[in-house]
Scaffold this motif. Structure first.
Motif, short mmCIF file in Angstrom:
data_model
loop_
_atom_site.label_atom_id
_atom_site.label_comp_id
_atom_site.label_asym_id
_atom_site.label_seq_id
_atom_site.Cartn_x
_atom_site.Cartn_y
_atom_site.Cartn_z
N LYS A 226 0.88 -1.27 -0.05
CA LYS A 226 0.08 -0.03 0.00
C LYS A 226 0.87 1.42 0.14
N ASN A 227 2.21 1.32 -0.18
CA ASN A 227 3.23 2.15 0.10
C ASN A 227 3.07 3.12 1.18
N ILE A 228 2.65 2.33 2.18
CA ILE A 228 2.67 3.00 3.64
C ILE A 228 4.10 2.45 4.26
N LYS A 229 4.74 3.50 4.82
CA LYS A 229 6.13 3.34 5.21
C LYS A 229 6.21 2.69 6.80
N LEU A 230 6.89 1.84 7.13
CA LEU A 230 7.16 1.67 8.51
C LEU A 230 8.28 2.54 9.04
N SER A 231 7.87 3.46 9.74
CA SER A 231 9.14 4.40 10.12
C SER A 231 9.99 3.85 11.18
N ALA A 232 9.33 3.05 12.01
CA ALA A 232 9.88 2.35 13.24
C ALA A 232 9.08 1.04 13.56
N VAL A 233 10.11 0.22 14.23
CA VAL A 233 9.21 -0.99 15.01
C VAL A 233 9.88 -1.07 16.54
N TRP A 234 9.07 -1.15 17.39
CA TRP A 234 9.19 -1.09 18.93
C TRP A 234 9.96 -2.39 19.06
N LEU A 235 10.94 -2.45 20.11
CA LEU A 235 11.26 -3.58 20.64
C LEU A 235 11.71 -3.26 22.03
N GLU B 182 13.96 -9.53 8.82
CA GLU B 182 14.73 -10.23 8.12
C GLU B 182 13.95 -10.95 6.84
N LYS B 183 12.75 -11.60 7.40
CA LYS B 183 12.01 -12.15 6.47
C LYS B 183 11.42 -11.30 5.58
N VAL B 184 11.03 -10.01 5.95
CA VAL B 184 10.15 -8.94 5.15
C VAL B 184 11.27 -8.33 4.30
N GLY B 185 12.46 -8.18 5.01
CA GLY B 185 13.57 -7.07 4.25
C GLY B 185 13.41 -5.73 4.51
N LEU B 186 12.67 -5.61 5.78
CA LEU B 186 12.35 -4.17 5.93
C LEU B 186 13.45 -3.38 6.63
N LYS B 187 13.80 -2.33 6.25
CA LYS B 187 14.91 -1.78 6.80
C LYS B 187 14.57 -0.36 7.31
N THR B 188 14.55 -0.11 8.74
CA THR B 188 13.80 0.85 9.31
C THR B 188 14.66 0.99 10.78
N GLN B 189 14.10 2.14 11.52
CA GLN B 189 14.74 2.28 13.07
C GLN B 189 13.87 1.19 13.72
N ILE B 190 14.76 0.76 14.82
CA ILE B 190 14.20 -0.14 15.86
C ILE B 190 14.27 0.81 17.20
#
Length: 290
Positions: free
Chosen positions: A87-96, A120-128
């Protein structure tokens, strides 16, 4: 017009032009492309599916968000990230969330390990965005707290870098949440590309030092979570309902911070679609062009 009157007139024109310029700058900063909906997954009375959540963001007019999960969301985590990409919606960050009672270097608990596996599975490059369980530090000396935090952040950063991601320290209370300690961690790891997410709603214990704190954090400030603020609390209120947030935001602008800013959808038992919109409207009213 005598010299004194001319001087007063010029100063007035300069002042009014400055005010107009400040309001114009603020209106640019708080457009939706510079705002990140945050905490909309774990606190949702409607228990939306990934598809429904992304449709909610589309209705609200956002093209990015930060993903904060609970264990029950693990089965659909990768699915949501993949759907967001479609949907071209950016994942700006993922919480850990790290709990040093249960997480150790090389052996994260399953729901924390799942973040890296799905990245790794999705190939998502973002902030954690990394928060630590605050109570763990209560019985540690300052030196012990620093050593253990540095070691864990170093480990997480190296893992993140291998995936094309970066670690940001998230103030979530306790020793780890104090800005001066976050700076010590960052400076102890000069070869790691680390940042900070500063959250208004976790800063009630340091309001007296707010300006000093954000000024020192500024070189590492990747994102700021906005919230209505009163010294006496409560912790989370709508932007515009407090008496401190406008001044706090203005200080960021004066320091030349230009975003991004996060909008909280976080109220227990609340609907993030309603809460995000209320916070957006409150922010616009605070910095209205009028």
């Amino acid at each position: 017009m005598n010299v004194l009157k001319k001087a007063v007139f010029v100063l007035l024109v300069v002042f009014l032009s400055s005010c107009k310029s400040d309001k114009k700058e603020a209106s640019k900063l708080f457009k939706k492309e510079n705002l990140i909906p945050w905490s909309i997954v774990g606190f949702d009375v409607k228990e939306r599916t990934p598809k429904q959540r992304l449709e909610m963001l589309e209705r609200l007019g956002y093209k990015q968000y930060a993903y904060g999960y609970r264990p029950k969301h693990l089965p659909t985590m990768a699915q949501e990230w993949q759907l967001a990409a479609q949907k071209n919606i950016k994942l700006s960050a993922v919480w850990l969330y790290v709990n040093l009672y249960k997480d150790s270097i090389g052996a994260l608990r399953p729901d924390a390990e799942a973040v890296f596996k799905n990245l790794e599975k999705v190939g998502l490059k973002t902030q954690i965005w990394v928060g630590f369980y605050p109570e763990y530090f209560n019985d540690l000396t300052d030196a012990e707290a620093l050593k253990q935090s540095v070691n864990m952040i170093s480990y997480l950063s190296k893992r993140a870098n291998k995936l094309g991601c970066k670690i940001a320290l998230y103030n979530h209370g306790g020793w780890f949440g104090k800005p001066q300690n976050q700076l010590r961690i960052i400076k102890a790891l000069p070869n790691e590309d680390l940042g900070v997410v500063f959250n208004f709603h976790h800063a009630h214990d340091s309001l007296d030092n707010y300006h000093e704190n954000i000024k020192s954090l500024l070189p590492y400030l990747w994102s700021v979570s906005l919230n209505g603020m009163k010294a006496e609390g409560p912790k989370i209120i709508t932007i515009g309902k407090g008496n401190l947030e406008k001044q706090m935001i203005q200080q960021l602008i004066d320091l030349n911070y230009r975003g991004p800013f996060n909008l909280l959808g976080h109220v227990k038992g609340g609907d993030p679609e309603v809460i995000i919109e209320q916070n957006y409207q409150g922010l616009q009213l605070l910095f209205s062009k009028k």
